[in-house]
Write a protein that holds these residues in place. Structure first.
Motif, PDB file in Angstrom:
ATOM      1  N   SER A 193      -6.477  11.276  -0.483  1.00  0.00           N
ATOM      2  CA  SER A 193      -5.056  11.333  -0.837  1.00  0.00           C
ATOM      3  C   SER A 193      -4.326  10.159  -0.197  1.00  0.00           C
ATOM      4  O   SER A 193      -4.700   9.666   0.875  1.00  0.00           O
ATOM      5  CB  SER A 193      -4.434  12.652  -0.368  1.00  0.00           C
ATOM      6  OG  SER A 193      -4.277  12.650   1.044  1.00  0.00           O
ATOM      7  N   HIS A 194      -3.278   9.687  -0.846  1.00  0.00           N
ATOM      8  CA  HIS A 194      -2.515   8.559  -0.320  1.00  0.00           C
ATOM      9  C   HIS A 194      -1.872   8.914   1.005  1.00  0.00           C
ATOM     10  O   HIS A 194      -1.842   8.101   1.941  1.00  0.00           O
ATOM     11  CB  HIS A 194      -1.453   8.107  -1.328  1.00  0.00           C
ATOM     12  CG  HIS A 194      -0.761   6.841  -0.924  1.00  0.00           C
ATOM     13  ND1 HIS A 194       0.331   6.827  -0.075  1.00  0.00           N
ATOM     14  CD2 HIS A 194      -1.025   5.540  -1.235  1.00  0.00           C
ATOM     15  CE1 HIS A 194       0.717   5.572   0.105  1.00  0.00           C
ATOM     16  NE2 HIS A 194      -0.096   4.780  -0.572  1.00  0.00           N
ATOM     17  N   ALA A 195      -1.363  10.136   1.118  1.00  0.00           N
ATOM     18  CA  ALA A 195      -0.699  10.544   2.356  1.00  0.00           C
ATOM     19  C   ALA A 195      -1.655  10.435   3.539  1.00  0.00           C
ATOM     20  O   ALA A 195      -1.270   9.968   4.623  1.00  0.00           O
ATOM     21  CB  ALA A 195      -0.169  11.969   2.229  1.00  0.00           C
ATOM     22  N   TRP A 196      -2.899  10.873   3.360  1.00  0.00           N
ATOM     23  CA  TRP A 196      -3.872  10.811   4.449  1.00  0.00           C
ATOM     24  C   TRP A 196      -4.252   9.364   4.768  1.00  0.00           C
ATOM     25  O   TRP A 196      -4.259   8.944   5.929  1.00  0.00           O
ATOM     26  CB  TRP A 196      -5.115  11.608   4.073  1.00  0.00           C
ATOM     27  CG  TRP A 196      -6.169  11.633   5.134  1.00  0.00           C
ATOM     28  CD1 TRP A 196      -7.245  10.800   5.258  1.00  0.00           C
ATOM     29  CD2 TRP A 196      -6.249  12.536   6.261  1.00  0.00           C
ATOM     30  NE1 TRP A 196      -7.992  11.114   6.366  1.00  0.00           N
ATOM     31  CE2 TRP A 196      -7.395  12.177   7.000  1.00  0.00           C
ATOM     32  CE3 TRP A 196      -5.466  13.613   6.686  1.00  0.00           C
ATOM     33  CZ2 TRP A 196      -7.778  12.863   8.152  1.00  0.00           C
ATOM     34  CZ3 TRP A 196      -5.840  14.290   7.835  1.00  0.00           C
ATOM     35  CH2 TRP A 196      -6.983  13.920   8.551  1.00  0.00           C
ATOM     36  N   LEU A 197      -4.578   8.578   3.733  1.00  0.00           N
ATOM     37  CA  LEU A 197      -5.092   7.228   3.946  1.00  0.00           C
ATOM     38  C   LEU A 197      -4.026   6.281   4.494  1.00  0.00           C
ATOM     39  O   LEU A 197      -4.297   5.492   5.413  1.00  0.00           O
ATOM     40  CB  LEU A 197      -5.659   6.672   2.641  1.00  0.00           C
ATOM     41  CG  LEU A 197      -6.930   7.353   2.121  1.00  0.00           C
ATOM     42  CD1 LEU A 197      -7.267   6.849   0.723  1.00  0.00           C
ATOM     43  CD2 LEU A 197      -8.099   7.128   3.072  1.00  0.00           C
ATOM     44  N   HIS A 198      -2.821   6.336   3.938  1.00  0.00           N
ATOM     45  CA  HIS A 198      -1.770   5.439   4.420  1.00  0.00           C
ATOM     46  C   HIS A 198      -1.397   5.774   5.855  1.00  0.00           C
ATOM     47  O   HIS A 198      -1.200   4.880   6.693  1.00  0.00           O
ATOM     48  CB  HIS A 198      -0.542   5.508   3.509  1.00  0.00           C
ATOM     49  CG  HIS A 198       0.560   4.604   3.955  1.00  0.00           C
ATOM     50  ND1 HIS A 198       1.659   5.063   4.659  1.00  0.00           N
ATOM     51  CD2 HIS A 198       0.713   3.267   3.828  1.00  0.00           C
ATOM     52  CE1 HIS A 198       2.450   4.042   4.929  1.00  0.00           C
ATOM     53  NE2 HIS A 198       1.908   2.939   4.440  1.00  0.00           N
ATOM     54  N   SER A 199      -1.311   7.059   6.157  1.00  0.00           N
ATOM     55  CA  SER A 199      -1.001   7.461   7.527  1.00  0.00           C
ATOM     56  C   SER A 199      -2.111   7.018   8.480  1.00  0.00           C
ATOM     57  O   SER A 199      -1.826   6.540   9.592  1.00  0.00           O
ATOM     58  CB  SER A 199      -0.811   8.976   7.602  1.00  0.00           C
ATOM     59  OG  SER A 199      -0.604   9.384   8.928  1.00  0.00           O
ATOM     60  N   TRP A 200      -3.362   7.160   8.050  1.00  0.00           N
ATOM     61  CA  TRP A 200      -4.477   6.718   8.887  1.00  0.00           C
ATOM     62  C   TRP A 200      -4.340   5.227   9.182  1.00  0.00           C
ATOM     63  O   TRP A 200      -4.530   4.791  10.321  1.00  0.00           O
ATOM     64  CB  TRP A 200      -5.815   7.000   8.197  1.00  0.00           C
ATOM     65  CG  TRP A 200      -6.988   6.588   9.050  1.00  0.00           C
ATOM     66  CD1 TRP A 200      -7.657   7.371   9.937  1.00  0.00           C
ATOM     67  CD2 TRP A 200      -7.597   5.294   9.111  1.00  0.00           C
ATOM     68  NE1 TRP A 200      -8.647   6.635  10.561  1.00  0.00           N
ATOM     69  CE2 TRP A 200      -8.627   5.365  10.076  1.00  0.00           C
ATOM     70  CE3 TRP A 200      -7.363   4.081   8.456  1.00  0.00           C
ATOM     71  CZ2 TRP A 200      -9.432   4.260  10.396  1.00  0.00           C
ATOM     72  CZ3 TRP A 200      -8.149   2.983   8.778  1.00  0.00           C
ATOM     73  CH2 TRP A 200      -9.178   3.078   9.728  1.00  0.00           C
ATOM     74  N   PHE A 243       0.837  -1.198   0.000  1.00  0.00           N
ATOM     75  CA  PHE A 243       0.000   0.000   0.000  1.00  0.00           C
ATOM     76  C   PHE A 243       0.877   1.254   0.000  1.00  0.00           C
ATOM     77  O   PHE A 243       0.622   2.215  -0.733  1.00  0.00           O
ATOM     78  CB  PHE A 243      -0.932  -0.027   1.204  1.00  0.00           C
ATOM     79  CG  PHE A 243      -1.918   1.113   1.267  1.00  0.00           C
ATOM     80  CD1 PHE A 243      -2.424   1.711   0.118  1.00  0.00           C
ATOM     81  CD2 PHE A 243      -2.358   1.578   2.502  1.00  0.00           C
ATOM     82  CE1 PHE A 243      -3.330   2.754   0.187  1.00  0.00           C
ATOM     83  CE2 PHE A 243      -3.268   2.623   2.583  1.00  0.00           C
ATOM     84  CZ  PHE A 243      -3.758   3.210   1.427  1.00  0.00           C
ATOM     85  N   ALA A 244       1.926   1.239   0.787  1.00  0.00           N
ATOM     86  CA  ALA A 244       2.844   2.382   0.818  1.00  0.00           C
ATOM     87  C   ALA A 244       3.470   2.620  -0.547  1.00  0.00           C
ATOM     88  O   ALA A 244       3.628   3.769  -0.984  1.00  0.00           O
ATOM     89  CB  ALA A 244       3.926   2.149   1.868  1.00  0.00           C
ATOM     90  N   ALA A 245       3.813   1.529  -1.242  1.00  0.00           N
ATOM     91  CA  ALA A 245       4.481   1.645  -2.542  1.00  0.00           C
ATOM     92  C   ALA A 245       3.571   2.189  -3.633  1.00  0.00           C
ATOM     93  O   ALA A 245       4.056   2.624  -4.691  1.00  0.00           O
ATOM     94  CB  ALA A 245       5.024   0.272  -2.964  1.00  0.00           C
ATOM     95  N   LEU A 246       2.267   2.203  -3.394  1.00  0.00           N
ATOM     96  CA  LEU A 246       1.325   2.741  -4.384  1.00  0.00           C
ATOM     97  C   LEU A 246       1.337   4.264  -4.456  1.00  0.00           C
ATOM     98  O   LEU A 246       0.705   4.845  -5.342  1.00  0.00           O
ATOM     99  CB  LEU A 246      -0.107   2.288  -4.056  1.00  0.00           C
ATOM    100  CG  LEU A 246      -0.460   0.821  -4.251  1.00  0.00           C
ATOM    101  CD1 LEU A 246      -1.856   0.545  -3.707  1.00  0.00           C
ATOM    102  CD2 LEU A 246      -0.383   0.433  -5.718  1.00  0.00           C
TER     103      LEU A 246
END
Length: 374
Positions: A44-51, A22-25
Motif C-alpha cells: 500500500s502507498h501509505a505503508w511504503l511512503h511512510s517507510w 512519490f507522495a503525489a502518486l
C-alpha cells in the motif's frame, strides 16, 4: 521517460526519484493496489511512503511506474543500495513481511513486460534483488519475462490459515485441544474482556498504548530491537492512521476493568489479513488468559464476510503458531541481472545464499541430534 509500444496503446514508464513526487502518486497508487489481486498490505502507498520517510536515504529512491492512457498499470517500489553490491531492492525493508510489485489485473501480462523493460533500464549495471515475495506474487511475472540472468530462491517461511469462523478453525485441532481453547475463550468472556476497533482519529494514542504493552509483554525476554526505536513508532503512527481510514488496517483494543490490557494491529488487503503486531499486559498471563486464542477469535470475527480468503500469520515459524495447524508456505527471492557485468554478481549471490541455507540446515540437524542424545 520510456515509451513501450504494446498492442494499440503505448505504455509509458518512468522512474520516480523524488520523495514529493512519490507522495503525489498516492491516489492512483491506491487504485492500482485495489486492481492487483496479489497485492499485500505491505504494497500500500501509505505503508511504503511512510517507510521511506522513516528509513529512506536521500538520493536512493527508484520507484518505477508504468502508465497506460495516463492511468497507473504497474509499479515497482524500489531503492538503490550500494553495499555489499550495487543493488535495487524493494522499499519496506526488514519490517515488511512481504514485498512485491503491482500489476493491473486487467492487463497483467502486458504491464509485466513493460515493467521489465523499465526496471532493466533503471537498474543499469545494478543487480535487482526482490526478497520475501509471497507465493503467487506479481514479481513472478517479472522473473518469467526477464531476458537476462535470473534466479529464484526460497525465502522465509510463512504460516497461513483459511479465513473462517472460529468454530471452523477449531476443527483443525485435535478434539481435546479444541475443547481446551473453547474453555479458555469462555474464561475471557467471563472475565468481561471487551474489544473495540480504534477509529482513525484515535490511532496515534492507541499505537502508543500498543507499543507500551508490547514492551511490557517482552520485558526480560528479548524484544525485537527495531520495535522500541523512535523511527518505528513514527512510521506506524504515520502509516496506520491512513491505512485504518482507508480500510487497509484495523487496530483493536481489548479492555478489562476500564483499562486497555491488550492491543493488536492487523494489516489487510483485498485478499488477506495478517496480525502484524500485538501487545498484552503481563497481568493477563497472571489471570491465565490465553491471549493467542483471544486474538485469533477477534481476527476470525473481522474476516467473517469480508471477502478475504487468508488469515496470515506472516513471517516466522514460531512454535506457538503451529498450535493452530496452519499451512506452511515459503516466500520467494528473485535475483535479476542485466548484461554481462551484473550476471557474475547474481551467481555469487545465489551461491552465497545456498551456502548459508545449507549451513543453517546442517547446524539445525546437529542441534536436534545432540538434543536427542545421538
Amino acid at each position: 521517460m520510456t515509451v513501450v509500444a504494446s498492442g494499440t496503446t503505448a505504455l509509458v514508464a518512468e522512474v520516480c526519484t523524488d520523495t514529493g513526487r512519490f507522495a503525489a502518486l498516492a491516489p492512483e497508487w491506491r487504485r492500482l493496489h485495489g486492481r492487483c489481486r496479489t497485492a499485500t498490505p505491505f504494497q500500500s502507498h501509505a505503508w511504503l511512503h511512510s517507510w521511506w520517510m522513516s528509513y529512506g536515504v536521500t538520493g536512493r529512491l527508484r520507484v518505477v511506474v508504468v502508465r497506460r492512457g495516463g492511468e497507473l498499470v504497474a509499479a515497482a517500489p524500489l531503492r538503490l543500495v550500494l553495499r555489499p553490491l550495487r543493488t535495487l531492492v524493494p522499499l519496506g525493508g526488514s519490517i515488511s513481511d512481504f514485498t512485491d510489485v503491482l500489476l493491473d489485473d486487467g492487463c497483467r501480462d502486458e504491464a509485466a513486460r513493460a515493467l521489465v523493460a523499465a526496471v532493466r533500464e533503471a537498474a543499469g549495471g545494478a543487480l535487482v534483488d526482490l526478497r520475501e515475495v509471497r507465493p503467487g506474487g506479481a514479481a513472478e511475472l517479472l522473473h518469467a519475462h526477464w531476458p537476462g540472468a535470473r534466479a529464484r530462491l526460497p525465502d522465509s517461511a510463512c504460516l497461513e490459515l483459511p479465513a473462517a469462523p472460529m468454530d471452523d478453525l477449531l476443527t483443525r485441532l485435535a478434539a481435546k485441544a479444541a475443547q481446551r481453547v473453547r474453555a479458555k475463550l469462555r474464561k475471557v468472556d467471563t472475565l468481561g474482556v471487551r474489544e473495540r476497533a480504534v477509529p482513525p482519529e484515535e490511532v496515534a494514542t492507541a499505537l502508543d498504548s500498543l507499543l507500551t504493552l508490547h514492551r511490557l509483554q517482552w520485558s526480560g525476554r528479548g524484544v525485537t530491537p527495531e520495535h522500541v526505536r523512535p523511527r518505528f513508532a513514527e512510521h506506524l503512527a504515520r502509516s496506520v492512521r491512513l491505512m485504518v481510514a482507508q480500510g487497509e488496517a484495523v487496530l483493536t483494543e481489548f479492555h478489562l476493568d476500564g483499562q486497555t490490557v491488550a492491543a493488536e494491529l492487523t494489516l489487510q488487503s483485498p485478499s488477506l489479513a495478517g496480525g502484524y503486531l500485538y501487545g498484552a499486559h503481563p497481568a493477563l498471563r497472571e489471570r491465565k488468559v490465553d491471549v493467542a486464542a483471544m486474538l485469533m477469535r477477534a481476527s476470525a470475527r473481522r474476516l467473517d464476510g469480508s471477502g478475504r480468503a487468508v488469515l496470515s500469520m506472516l513471517r516466522g515459524n514460531e512454535p506457538y503458531k503451529h498450535h493452530w495447524r496452519p499451512d506452511t508456505l515459503h516466500n520467494q527471492r528473485f535475483l535479476l541481472a542485466r548484461g554481462t557485468r551484473a550476471a557474475p554478481l547474481l551467481w555469487w549471490c545465489v551461491g552465497y545464499a545456498r551456502g548459508r541455507r545449507w549451513a543453517a540446515g546442517h547446524m539445525r540437524g546437529w542441534r536436534e541430534r545432540r538434543a536427542g542424545g545421538h
